[in-house]
Motif scaffolding. Structure first.
Motif, PDB file in Angstrom:
ATOM      1  N   GLN A  58       0.833  -1.203   0.000  1.00  0.00           N
ATOM      2  CA  GLN A  58       0.000   0.000   0.000  1.00  0.00           C
ATOM      3  C   GLN A  58       0.873   1.261   0.000  1.00  0.00           C
ATOM      4  OE1 GLN A  58      -2.681   0.273   3.357  1.00  0.00           O
ATOM      5  NE2 GLN A  58      -3.325   2.332   2.766  1.00  0.00           N
ATOM      6  N   ALA A  59       1.931   1.252   0.842  1.00  0.00           N
ATOM      7  CA  ALA A  59       2.790   2.440   0.951  1.00  0.00           C
ATOM      8  C   ALA A  59       3.500   2.708  -0.375  1.00  0.00           C
ATOM      9  CB  ALA A  59       3.817   2.254   2.067  1.00  0.00           C
ATOM     10  N   ALA A  64       0.589   9.797  -1.861  1.00  0.00           N
ATOM     11  CA  ALA A  64       0.995  10.727  -0.795  1.00  0.00           C
ATOM     12  C   ALA A  64       2.345  10.323  -0.208  1.00  0.00           C
ATOM     13  CB  ALA A  64      -0.075  10.759   0.298  1.00  0.00           C
ATOM     14  N   VAL A  65       2.548   9.005  -0.050  1.00  0.00           N
ATOM     15  CA  VAL A  65       3.824   8.522   0.492  1.00  0.00           C
ATOM     16  C   VAL A  65       4.944   8.802  -0.502  1.00  0.00           C
ATOM     17  CG1 VAL A  65       5.110   6.477   1.200  1.00  0.00           C
ATOM     18  CG2 VAL A  65       2.737   6.767   1.909  1.00  0.00           C
ATOM     19  N   GLY A 238      -0.327  23.304   0.689  1.00  0.00           N
ATOM     20  CA  GLY A 238      -0.751  22.007   0.159  1.00  0.00           C
ATOM     21  C   GLY A 238       0.055  20.924   0.851  1.00  0.00           C
ATOM     22  N   ASP A 239       0.805  20.131   0.050  1.00  0.00           N
ATOM     23  CA  ASP A 239       1.680  19.129   0.659  1.00  0.00           C
ATOM     24  C   ASP A 239       3.125  19.345   0.204  1.00  0.00           C
ATOM     25  OD1 ASP A 239       1.434  18.442  -1.943  1.00  0.00           O
ATOM     26  OD2 ASP A 239       0.589  16.439  -1.587  1.00  0.00           O
ATOM     27  N   PHE A 246       7.445  13.844   9.145  1.00  0.00           N
ATOM     28  CA  PHE A 246       6.219  14.587   9.436  1.00  0.00           C
ATOM     29  C   PHE A 246       5.010  13.795   8.946  1.00  0.00           C
ATOM     30  CE2 PHE A 246       3.157  17.983   8.142  1.00  0.00           C
ATOM     31  CZ  PHE A 246       2.872  18.461   9.397  1.00  0.00           C
ATOM     32  N   HIS A 247       5.140  13.206   7.749  1.00  0.00           N
ATOM     33  CA  HIS A 247       4.069  12.384   7.195  1.00  0.00           C
ATOM     34  C   HIS A 247       3.800  11.179   8.109  1.00  0.00           C
ATOM     35  CE1 HIS A 247       1.529  11.124   3.800  1.00  0.00           C
ATOM     36  NE2 HIS A 247       1.873   9.902   4.159  1.00  0.00           N
ATOM     37  N   ILE A 248       4.873  10.507   8.506  1.00  0.00           N
ATOM     38  CA  ILE A 248       4.734   9.334   9.374  1.00  0.00           C
ATOM     39  C   ILE A 248       4.085   9.738  10.700  1.00  0.00           C
ATOM     40  CG2 ILE A 248       6.038   7.635  10.721  1.00  0.00           C
ATOM     41  CD1 ILE A 248       8.084   7.628   8.375  1.00  0.00           C
ATOM     42  N   PHE A 249       4.543  10.856  11.266  1.00  0.00           N
ATOM     43  CA  PHE A 249       3.987  11.375  12.520  1.00  0.00           C
ATOM     44  C   PHE A 249       2.472  11.562  12.392  1.00  0.00           C
ATOM     45  CE2 PHE A 249       2.567  15.073  14.940  1.00  0.00           C
ATOM     46  CZ  PHE A 249       3.043  14.828  16.217  1.00  0.00           C
TER      47      PHE A 249
END
Lengths: 290, 270
Positions: A58-59, A64-65, A238-239, A246-249
């Motif tokens: 999935q990742a 996003a990942v 946005g991103d 930060f994403h993982i957090f």
């Protein structure tokens, strides 16, 4: 016989002294590492359902990942380039017999020993498009306002990161420069080499181990940057500055998906290890001894 | 000679200004009125310094708690490093025992593990033990690290074995040898270790952010950042808090900068 009992006695002492450390590293390093891997194969709100490699596939397919990984690599590349170029330039300048060099050295190191909270909040105040002092000052004297946090957010937070860390790389380069024997420069000078050639042919090649160390450290710290995104940009606009940690957090503590976030941190760890190994390999090939 | 020297001074002067001006602005901001922080004409030197901002910070947020928490967390972790790192470093420098190399490699391997890898499992562990939002929870993950141990091992290794053996022949216990023979010789390294540990723990951001749930348990960096998110227009107060967070490490650093520079240069400390 006697030596064996002595050996045994020393071994007992050694283990007695080591006991706290063994317990600590087992409980707070090896157990968590085992757990993050175990959790990465699980899914559900309590991370208690077996998912196999589901989180990983999935990742790898998640836009996003992927996006946040590319953002992180771009950010790290800028930090590495800046660390080497600016750090080396400052070290070369400060290596000259100038009055007051100790003061400069101390001054440039101060931001490195400053919390990312201070650095982040301070620069957010300075650069904020509306409330920031820079725009208010530029506006007051009739100059066009900057929108760097909107137009070049990643470059801007990389620059802020360099503002904090470049004093550290300068000190590393300075130590490297002072380790090069003066005789090489003298010999080249006698042979008529100018400063430009001495830099490219002597200083830079002999600095290779330092440059390697600086780039390894900059990659490692760049790939795990967090505070810059959390404090300055909140990952945006946005991103655009959605750095990996930060994403993982956010996946772990806002979405509360421990399985998915664990898989992403294992993947990021593998990337960091791979980068480090490749850099060290490449560096060893170019090693110079003197 | 002349122009080259001026160019170098210009480069260093520019770098110095870029470093210092933002920090001075932080100080200035902390002494401005709220109106000044927002005025269209940027204020660089406040008309009359508002020292009351520092007091107001303590009424708007539990800033006293933040300071005490930061001191306890960074202080205890630093003491633990000073207690354990030289002891473990000594064992790896001077003792032969079964599995020595295996254990040493296992120790050094932890250097390759960035904190974010431990973040999620440590959070779960602390939640299960009921240690979230406690001092134990903030402190225990950082009680030792391979870096400090490695630094101490490198420092202890050149101490002659004869010194240790002589003490053994004189009948000193192993603990006594460590305390009276080894430790006194490691003072310069202990100073570097203590300073670095304290400064980095004082500044630590990610774990206190993850492991605290109420304002009262936050350390200064986290408390300040979350305060800013809540009152994002009160920049004068955020700046006052930043100055409070900044001053101890800056003073410590300026007083002991030789140790820091040598520490970084010798070991590439991070």
């Amino acid at each position: 016989m006697r030596s064996r009992t002595l050996y045994g006695r020393y071994a007992r002492t050694a283990y007695l002294f080591l006991l706290p450390a063994i317990l600590f590293f087992a409980a707070f390093f090896y157990l968590p590492i085992g757990n993050v891997v175990a959790t990465s194969f699980r899914t559900g709100p309590m991370a208690d359902q077996w998912a196999g490699l589901g989180n990983y596939t999935q990742a790898l397919a998640d836009p996003a990942v992927r996006h946040s990984f590319l953002v992180t690599v771009g950010f790290s590349a800028m930090v590495v380039a800046g660390s080497i170029v600016i750090g080396l330039a400052l070290a070369l300048a400060i290596d000259q017999p100038l009055r007051g060099r100790v003061v400069f050295r101390v001054l440039l190191l101060v931001p490195y020993l400053t919390s990312v909270a201070i650095v982040g909040l301070l620069w957010r105040n300075i650069l904020d498009p509306e409330l920031g002092v820079l725009n208010r000052a530029l506006g007051a004297i009739g100059l066009p306002e900057q929108q760097w946090l909107n137009t070049a957010p990643l470059l801007t937070i990389a620059a802020v990161t360099l503002w904090q860390s470049v004093g550290y790389t300068m000190v590393l380069f300075l130590a490297g420069l002072q380790g090069i024997p003066e005789t090489y420069h003298e010999a080249a000078r006698i042979d008529g080499a100018d400063a430009w050639h001495r830099f490219w042919r002597i200083t830079l090649p002999l600095l290779a181990p330092t440059t390697l160390f600086v780039s390894v450290m900059a990659v490692i710290s760049g790939l795990q940057a967090f505070g810059q995104a959390y404090i300055i940009t909140n990952g945006g606009p946005g991103d655009a500055t959605d750095l990996s940690v930060f994403h993982i957090f956010n996946v772990a503590f806002r979405t509360r998906d421990f399985g998915y976030s664990s898989a992403q941190s294992v993947l990021l760890l593998m990337v960091i290890v791979a980068f480090t190994v490749v850099q060290l390999r490449a560096g060893r090939r170019g090693e110079v001894t003197y | 000679m002349g122009t080259r020297k001026w160019l170098l001074y210009a480069l260093l002067g520019l770098a110095g200004l870029v470093t210092v001006v933002p920090l001075l602005y932080m100080l200035s901001l902390s002494l401005q009125t709220e109106a000044e922080t927002l005025s269209a004409n940027a204020v660089l030197v406040p008309e009359s310094p508002q020292w009351g901002n520092y007091a107001e910070l303590f009424t708007r947020a539990p800033f006293g708690n933040f300071i005490v928490n930061s001191l306890i967390v960074a202080g205890v972790i630093t003491l633990a490093h000073l207690l354990f790192d030289p002891l473990v470093g000594y064992v790896f420098a001077k003792f032969r025992f079964p599995l020595r190399n295996t254990l040493f490699v296992a120790l050094l391997a932890t250097l390759m593990v960035p904190f974010f890898v431990r973040m999620i499992p440590l959070y779960v562990l602390m939640a299960n033990m009921g240690w979230l939002n406690t001092y134990q929870g903030l402190i225990t993950p950082f009680l030792m690290d391979a870096f400090g141990i490695f630094l101490m091992r490198q420092f202890i290794q050149p101490i002659p074995d004869d010194l240790i053996n002589a003490a053994r022949i004189d009948g000193a216990s192993e603990l006594r040898i460590y305390r009276s023979v080894i430790l006194p010789q490691t003072r310069p390294a202990l100073a570097v270790l203590g300073l670095f540990t304290f400064v980095f723990q004082w500044n630590e951001f990610l774990w206190p952010l993850v492991a605290t749930t109420t304002a009262e348990m936050r350390t200064i960096p986290v408390g300040l950042t979350l305060f800013n998110q809540e009152y994002f227009t009160l920049w004068h107060l955020t700046a006052a808090g930043s100055v409070i967070l900044f001053v101890p490490t800056a003073v410590l650093f300026v007083c002991t900068q030789r140790y820091f520079v040598r520490g970084i240069a010798l070991t590439g400390l991070k």
